[in-house]
Design a protein around this motif. Structure first.
Motif: not given
Lengths: 133, 322
Positions: B91-97
């Motif tokens: 999971t992207s730490k930046l966006s949660g996507g």
């Protein structure tokens, strides 16, 4: 915690170009969406089964081969047969304007043509799922 | 009707073997509804003639885990076994996507009735899988799958949760992946049940095998001596031997009663994962809610009390989702 939106980006048919699909996948990931990618050259049945296994909320079909009028209805028919009620389907790629109303008629909610900024795809999903994106 | 909001119907259809119900139950459980697993397990007569087998496949990004699994599904599913694959990506730490792309290599099974593939995002867990994975595995087993294969994220040295989850864990390596000293370090190499040197047609494969052998010869002898196998997944080379070794390890677990240890570890890990998911959600919420003034004025102890109090008072946030 809200349930994460899950989107399947699928490439039906025989064209081998997935730059567009990848660009859209990337934009959706950056908007906080979980994107599942099928890879190239998928049959309608592969796409529909994948959507079921992954329990996605949305399917995005990307096509550049010109076979959309043949493949999309088949996908929509399979979705109906398998009773996957509630999955939203949109499409993108080289699709002539004239075909769009026919695709809308069979249940494809929106068709994005070449040159569409990715923001538009994201806001389309935001509108459809206001509390999840 | 949305099956996810009608749990009774969902469970009935699950019991009838409806895969859509399985997929939707997975979503609920992935979002924290762990009690659904308990309900299903208590209501469904668990198929118990065959012991479940959970196989973990781990290794760095790009070593060929997905392709290896694609080749492993064949011999198992033709063995008349039902195979479930969990493919975990970060999971992207930046966006949660997240972009979940492992199944691209396994799509030929999308139309195979004996194979089910589910992509899973890590969603905040740093252990190489996701917090609720064991609940999801339990669902797959309750549904009737015989073999569960878990592909971790591209893992480094300390993403070790998979070793607490699997009965058998395969560490996939490739040639030229570091020198001999890497094999001596704590972390994955000391825990793997089977080593696979994938892409063994590339230069440096034999050297890598040799380095692992030397490492094995200098460590204390164990009852199970992890085999070191050369494989070329894309060419289907070495897969038959890998399957044999996997089965040999399974027999070893069963005969040495080690399988019970693994089961215990898995149960502990499940509680830990569920708790960590709830605690982290609550912790993040409390931290985000702190004003800058509070951040400067509260001492550590006050901060800890605030965090714990919110956790205990808080609704278990994750269970709210439909």
């Amino acid at each position: 915690m809200k349930r994460k939106l899950r989107v399947l980006i699928a490439k039906p048919g025989l064209d081998g170009h997935d730059r567009g699909a990848k660009v859209v996948a990337h934009a959706l990931k950056d908007a906080g969406i979980e994107v599942i990618y099928t890879g190239l050259r998928q049959t309608p049945l592969q796409i529909v089964n994948t959507a079921i296994q992954e329990d996605v909320d949305v399917i995005g079909l990307s096509i550049l081969s010109g076979a959309h009028m043949r493949l999309f209805p088949e996908i929509m028919k399979l979705l109906k047969e398998k009773k996957t009620a509630g999955i939203l389907v949109f499409a993108g790629g080289v699709i002539p304007e004239d075909d769009i109303p026919k695709l809308n008629e069979i249940g494809i909610q929106h068709v994005f043509t070449p040159g569409t900024p990715t923001d538009e795809v994201v806001s389309f999903l935001k509108n459809k799922f206001p509390d999840r994106v | 009707m949305d099956l996810r909001s009608n749990v009774d119907t969902l469970i009935d259809r699950f019991k009838d073997g409806d895969k859509m119900a399985l997929a939707k139950a997975m979503t609920l459980v992935e979002n924290g509804a762990s009690e659904l697993v308990d309900r299903i397990k208590s209501e469904k007569n668990m198929k118990s003639e065959s012991e479940p087998w959970i196989i973990g496949i781990t290794g760095a990004p790009g070593v060929g885990k997905s392709t290896l699994i694609d080749k492993l599904i064949d011999p198992f599913s033709t063995d008349n076994k039902r195979v479930f694959v969990f493919a975990v990506d970060p999971t992207s730490k930046l966006s949660g996507g997240a972009i979940l792309g492992d199944r691209v290599r396994m799509q030929r099974y999308a139309t195979n009735d004996n194979v089910f593939i589910r992509s899973v995002a890590t969603r905040g867990s740093n252990g190489g899988v996701s917090y609720h994975l064991i609940d999801m595995i339990d669902l797959a087993l309750a549904f009737g799958y015989d073999i569960v294969i878990v592909e971790t994220v591209g893992a480094g040295q300390i993403d070790l949760d998979i070793f607490d989850i699997s009965d058998t864990t395969v560490l996939v390596l490739m040639p030229e992946q570091g020198d001999g000293i890497q094999t001596y370090k704590a972390g994955m190499t000391e825990m793997a049940d089977i080593f696979v040197i994938n892409k063994a047609d590339k230069r440096g494969a034999d050297k890598m095998v040799e380095q692992l052998r030397v490492m094995m010869s200098t460590r204390a002898v164990r009852k199970w001596q992890s085999p070191i196998l050369k494989v070329i997944s894309t060419e289907n080379v070495g897969i038959d031997i890998l399957v044999k070794e996997l089965k040999r390890h399974r027999r070893y677990l069963l005969s040495s009663k080690k399988i019970k240890d693994r089961e215990r570890l898995r149960k502990l890990m499940k509680v830990k994962g569920n708790m960590l998911a709830k605690f982290e959600a609550s912790l993040s919420k409390t931290l985000e809610g702190l004003s800058n003034e509070e951040l400067d004025s509260l001492n550590r102890h006050e901060m800890y009390i605030r965090i714990l109090k919110n956790f205990l008072d808080g609704k278990e946030g994750e269970d709210e989702c439909q």
